[in-house]
Design an enzyme around this catalytic site. Sequence first.
Site, PDB file in Angstrom:
ATOM      1  N   THR A  61      19.406 -97.663 -35.977  1.00  0.00           N
ATOM      2  CA  THR A  61      18.123 -97.545 -36.655  1.00  0.00           C
ATOM      3  C   THR A  61      18.263 -96.616 -37.859  1.00  0.00           C
ATOM      4  OG1 THR A  61      16.913 -97.883 -34.594  1.00  0.00           O
ATOM      5  CG2 THR A  61      15.720 -96.780 -36.374  1.00  0.00           C
ATOM      6  N   GLY A  62      17.577 -96.952 -38.947  1.00  0.00           N
ATOM      7  CA  GLY A  62      17.597 -96.090 -40.125  1.00  0.00           C
ATOM      8  C   GLY A  62      17.954 -96.860 -41.376  1.00  0.00           C
ATOM      9  N   SER A  63      17.973 -96.164 -42.500  1.00  0.00           N
ATOM     10  CA  SER A  63      18.160 -96.824 -43.790  1.00  0.00           C
ATOM     11  C   SER A  63      19.543 -97.460 -43.939  1.00  0.00           C
ATOM     12  CB  SER A  63      17.921 -95.827 -44.930  1.00  0.00           C
ATOM     13  OG  SER A  63      18.811 -94.722 -44.837  1.00  0.00           O
TER      14      SER A  63
ATOM     15  N   ASP B 131      25.873 -97.828 -36.449  1.00  0.00           N
ATOM     16  CA  ASP B 131      24.680 -97.044 -36.746  1.00  0.00           C
ATOM     17  C   ASP B 131      25.036 -95.930 -37.715  1.00  0.00           C
ATOM     18  OD1 ASP B 131      22.082 -96.117 -36.643  1.00  0.00           O
ATOM     19  OD2 ASP B 131      22.155 -95.461 -34.549  1.00  0.00           O
ATOM     20  N   GLY B 132      24.030 -95.361 -38.330  1.00  0.00           N
ATOM     21  CA  GLY B 132      24.219 -94.224 -39.207  1.00  0.00           C
ATOM     22  C   GLY B 132      24.131 -92.920 -38.438  1.00  0.00           C
ATOM     23  N   ALA B 133      24.017 -91.812 -39.163  1.00  0.00           N
ATOM     24  CA  ALA B 133      23.860 -90.487 -38.556  1.00  0.00           C
ATOM     25  C   ALA B 133      23.172 -89.583 -39.558  1.00  0.00           C
ATOM     26  CB  ALA B 133      25.213 -89.903 -38.163  1.00  0.00           C
ATOM     27  N   ASP B 134      22.517 -88.555 -39.042  1.00  0.00           N
ATOM     28  CA  ASP B 134      21.887 -87.564 -39.905  1.00  0.00           C
ATOM     29  C   ASP B 134      22.896 -86.524 -40.369  1.00  0.00           C
ATOM     30  OD1 ASP B 134      19.177 -88.618 -39.752  1.00  0.00           O
ATOM     31  OD2 ASP B 134      19.293 -88.061 -37.647  1.00  0.00           O
TER      32      ASP B 134
ATOM     33  N   GLY C 105      18.676 -89.152 -34.712  1.00  0.00           N
ATOM     34  CA  GLY C 105      17.308 -89.105 -34.222  1.00  0.00           C
ATOM     35  C   GLY C 105      16.280 -88.782 -35.274  1.00  0.00           C
TER      36      GLY C 105
ATOM     37  N   GLU D 128      19.349 -95.317 -29.005  1.00  0.00           N
ATOM     38  CA  GLU D 128      20.626 -95.318 -29.721  1.00  0.00           C
ATOM     39  C   GLU D 128      21.749 -94.844 -28.810  1.00  0.00           C
ATOM     40  OE1 GLU D 128      18.935 -94.486 -34.244  1.00  0.00           O
ATOM     41  OE2 GLU D 128      19.610 -92.811 -33.016  1.00  0.00           O
TER      42      GLU D 128
END
Length: 221
Positions: free
Chosen positions: A28-30, A85-88, A99, A107
Amino acid sequence: MAQNEMKKKVAEAALAYVKAGSIVGVGTGSTANMFIDALASMKNDILGAVASSEVTAERLAGHGIVVLDLNQALKQVKSLSVYIDGADEFDGGKNLVKGGGGALTREKIVAAASDQFVCIVDESKQVAFLGAFPLPIEVIPMARELVAGIVVGLGGVPKLREGFVTDNGNIIIDVHELKVTDARALEDELNSVPGVVTNGIFSHQGADVVLMGTADGVVTL
């Protein structure tokens, strides 16, 4: 190279890890959204995808990609071939904080059900120590003050994510001002608190491969 261009490049590079005839886990995410857009070109080559959020499921379906519930998927295959997936943020040990979009629990579940976790990021997400990005914790609502008090004892500053409810019906507490020197130990400590569903440190489910977009192209870590 602009940040969005870096994200697009790593999203496209992640297609190399998608196996024909497999079921793919999608985050999830950009950056994950850019991967979904790229995955549409392979939708006839895979059995389908498992989404880590309702938003991701909608985007996958919008591209005509078959969306499977994880339980359905694991009846067809022993495990998902890859989770992308991405990550912050991520550190040198490929531990992650995730998250920011509030989907950390799902996730983490999809990552645990996958043979390989490929994390797609731009270079701004690389840090020496986790904690620069506020650490999300998904919490059962009645445990809010309990968890907040424990976080304060660990040196963090807890802030309720106002007006936000997870897909699981819970709240998010974002923890500021933490410097995470032992990601796995802190992940375990926070997850042992009653009322915590999970926290956004991905150490047990850390990345196997990090594809990082830079001004010079995609770097594989």
